[in-house]
Scaffold this motif. Sequence first.
Motif, PDB file in Angstrom:
ATOM      1  N   PHE A   1       0.819  -1.198   0.000  1.00 23.35           N
ATOM      2  CA  PHE A   1       0.000   0.000   0.000  1.00 23.35           C
ATOM      3  C   PHE A   1       0.856   1.251   0.000  1.00 23.35           C
ATOM      4  CE2 PHE A   1      -2.566  -3.145   2.421  1.00 23.35           C
ATOM      5  CZ  PHE A   1      -3.648  -3.218   1.563  1.00 23.35           C
ATOM      6  N   ALA A   2       0.268   2.319  -0.532  1.00 23.23           N
ATOM      7  CA  ALA A   2       0.889   3.648  -0.485  1.00 23.23           C
ATOM      8  C   ALA A   2      -0.180   4.654  -0.115  1.00 23.23           C
ATOM      9  CB  ALA A   2       1.506   4.005  -1.834  1.00 23.23           C
ATOM     10  N   LYS A   3       0.245   5.723   0.511  1.00 29.14           N
ATOM     11  CA  LYS A   3      -0.636   6.869   0.721  1.00 29.14           C
ATOM     12  C   LYS A   3      -0.019   8.021  -0.060  1.00 29.14           C
ATOM     13  CE  LYS A   3      -3.978   9.346   2.070  1.00 29.14           C
ATOM     14  NZ  LYS A   3      -4.125  10.069   0.811  1.00 29.14           N
ATOM     15  N   ARG A   4      -0.644   8.313  -1.191  1.00 28.69           N
ATOM     16  CA  ARG A   4      -0.142   9.372  -2.067  1.00 28.69           C
ATOM     17  C   ARG A   4      -0.853  10.681  -1.734  1.00 28.69           C
ATOM     18  NH1 ARG A   4       2.288   6.248  -6.232  1.00 28.69           N
ATOM     19  NH2 ARG A   4       1.396   4.170  -6.300  1.00 28.69           N
ATOM     20  N   GLU A   5      -0.112  11.775  -1.781  1.00 25.38           N
ATOM     21  CA  GLU A   5      -0.698  13.089  -1.497  1.00 25.38           C
ATOM     22  C   GLU A   5      -1.843  13.406  -2.446  1.00 25.38           C
ATOM     23  OE1 GLU A   5       2.103  16.270  -1.244  1.00 25.38           O
ATOM     24  OE2 GLU A   5       3.396  15.165   0.129  1.00 25.38           O
ATOM     25  N   SER A   6      -1.748  12.950  -3.675  1.00 26.92           N
ATOM     26  CA  SER A   6      -2.747  13.320  -4.682  1.00 26.92           C
ATOM     27  C   SER A   6      -3.944  12.366  -4.738  1.00 26.92           C
ATOM     28  CB  SER A   6      -2.094  13.438  -6.057  1.00 26.92           C
ATOM     29  OG  SER A   6      -1.343  12.284  -6.340  1.00 26.92           O
ATOM     30  N   LEU A   7      -3.976  11.363  -3.857  1.00 27.76           N
ATOM     31  CA  LEU A   7      -5.136  10.473  -3.763  1.00 27.76           C
ATOM     32  C   LEU A   7      -5.681  10.522  -2.338  1.00 27.76           C
ATOM     33  CD1 LEU A   7      -4.039   7.246  -5.696  1.00 27.76           C
ATOM     34  CD2 LEU A   7      -5.766   8.908  -6.391  1.00 27.76           C
ATOM     35  N   GLU A   8      -6.989  10.600  -2.233  1.00 27.07           N
ATOM     36  CA  GLU A   8      -7.624  10.664  -0.914  1.00 27.07           C
ATOM     37  C   GLU A   8      -7.478   9.353  -0.154  1.00 27.07           C
ATOM     38  OE1 GLU A   8     -12.120  11.258   0.832  1.00 27.07           O
ATOM     39  OE2 GLU A   8     -11.591  12.259  -1.052  1.00 27.07           O
ATOM     40  N   ASP A   9      -7.519   8.234  -0.868  1.00 27.76           N
ATOM     41  CA  ASP A   9      -7.544   6.911  -0.238  1.00 27.76           C
ATOM     42  C   ASP A   9      -6.206   6.191  -0.366  1.00 27.76           C
ATOM     43  OD1 ASP A   9     -10.486   6.848   0.368  1.00 27.76           O
ATOM     44  OD2 ASP A   9     -10.559   7.125  -1.801  1.00 27.76           O
ATOM     45  N   VAL A  10      -6.052   5.152   0.442  1.00 20.22           N
ATOM     46  CA  VAL A  10      -4.877   4.288   0.376  1.00 20.22           C
ATOM     47  C   VAL A  10      -4.929   3.500  -0.930  1.00 20.22           C
ATOM     48  CG1 VAL A  10      -3.718   2.334   1.483  1.00 20.22           C
ATOM     49  CG2 VAL A  10      -4.696   4.167   2.879  1.00 20.22           C
ATOM     50  N   ASP A  11      -3.780   3.333  -1.527  1.00 14.74           N
ATOM     51  CA  ASP A  11      -3.626   2.789  -2.870  1.00 14.74           C
ATOM     52  C   ASP A  11      -2.869   1.456  -2.784  1.00 14.74           C
ATOM     53  OD1 ASP A  11      -2.683   2.483  -5.563  1.00 14.74           O
ATOM     54  OD2 ASP A  11      -1.241   4.096  -5.321  1.00 14.74           O
ATOM     55  N   ILE A  12      -3.458   0.389  -3.338  1.00 15.83           N
ATOM     56  CA  ILE A  12      -2.772  -0.902  -3.418  1.00 15.83           C
ATOM     57  C   ILE A  12      -2.005  -0.945  -4.744  1.00 15.83           C
ATOM     58  CG2 ILE A  12      -4.753  -2.115  -4.441  1.00 15.83           C
ATOM     59  CD1 ILE A  12      -3.908  -4.613  -2.823  1.00 15.83           C
ATOM     60  N   GLY A  13      -0.828  -1.540  -4.699  1.00 15.05           N
ATOM     61  CA  GLY A  13      -0.038  -1.636  -5.922  1.00 15.05           C
ATOM     62  C   GLY A  13       0.860  -2.851  -5.898  1.00 15.05           C
ATOM     63  N   PHE A  14       1.375  -3.206  -7.068  1.00 17.29           N
ATOM     64  CA  PHE A  14       2.235  -4.370  -7.188  1.00 17.29           C
ATOM     65  C   PHE A  14       3.094  -4.222  -8.435  1.00 17.29           C
ATOM     66  CE2 PHE A  14      -2.124  -5.150  -8.506  1.00 17.29           C
ATOM     67  CZ  PHE A  14      -1.975  -5.329  -9.878  1.00 17.29           C
ATOM     68  N   ALA A  15       4.235  -4.869  -8.407  1.00 13.35           N
ATOM     69  CA  ALA A  15       5.128  -4.941  -9.563  1.00 13.35           C
ATOM     70  C   ALA A  15       6.011  -6.170  -9.373  1.00 13.35           C
ATOM     71  CB  ALA A  15       5.994  -3.688  -9.671  1.00 13.35           C
TER      72      ALA A  15
END
Length: 170
Positions: A82-96
């Motif tokens: 997960f990430a908390k990006r300044e430009s997104l209100e919600d927590v963001d799931i990601g993978f690579a």
Amino acid sequence: MKIFETERLTLRLQTTDDADFILALMNDPSWLQFIGDRGVKTVEEACEYIVNGPLRMYEQFGFCFYLVERKDDQIPLGLCGFAKRESLEDVDIGFAFLPKYWGKGYAYEAASATLAYGIDILGLNRIVAITTQDNEASAKLLEKIGLKFERLVQLSNDAEELRLFSFNFF
């Protein structure tokens, strides 16, 4: 530090010992195409990225992008978390993941377990994800773990419109 395990995988905090792997992953053509160039070109820069990115985020929010490794041989396969990006209100799931580990179910296993961890352990009420418009593989995986396409968004630091997917728990 181990965060959690699945049947075949361990998800743990990144350490500076992972710098060689992070350097390879962040300079893989698929990362550059779908995530973007983060300017990490040396092992030293990979160490700085780990300390100032995932580890700082973990200290601040209690989550980050975790290193995904196989349980049986501790080979690093990719990142998921997960990430908390300044430009997104919600927590963001990601993978690579490195391409040689694609098509083996590792990303699905890691992402579905990460989503469950976010709900059950972190208590998140809404999780989002972003992909480039041409990243069909990631979009399919997000939908497979239960996220739905919501709308196109433009992050403050990016000229490209991205697809926003979401999962609501309320």
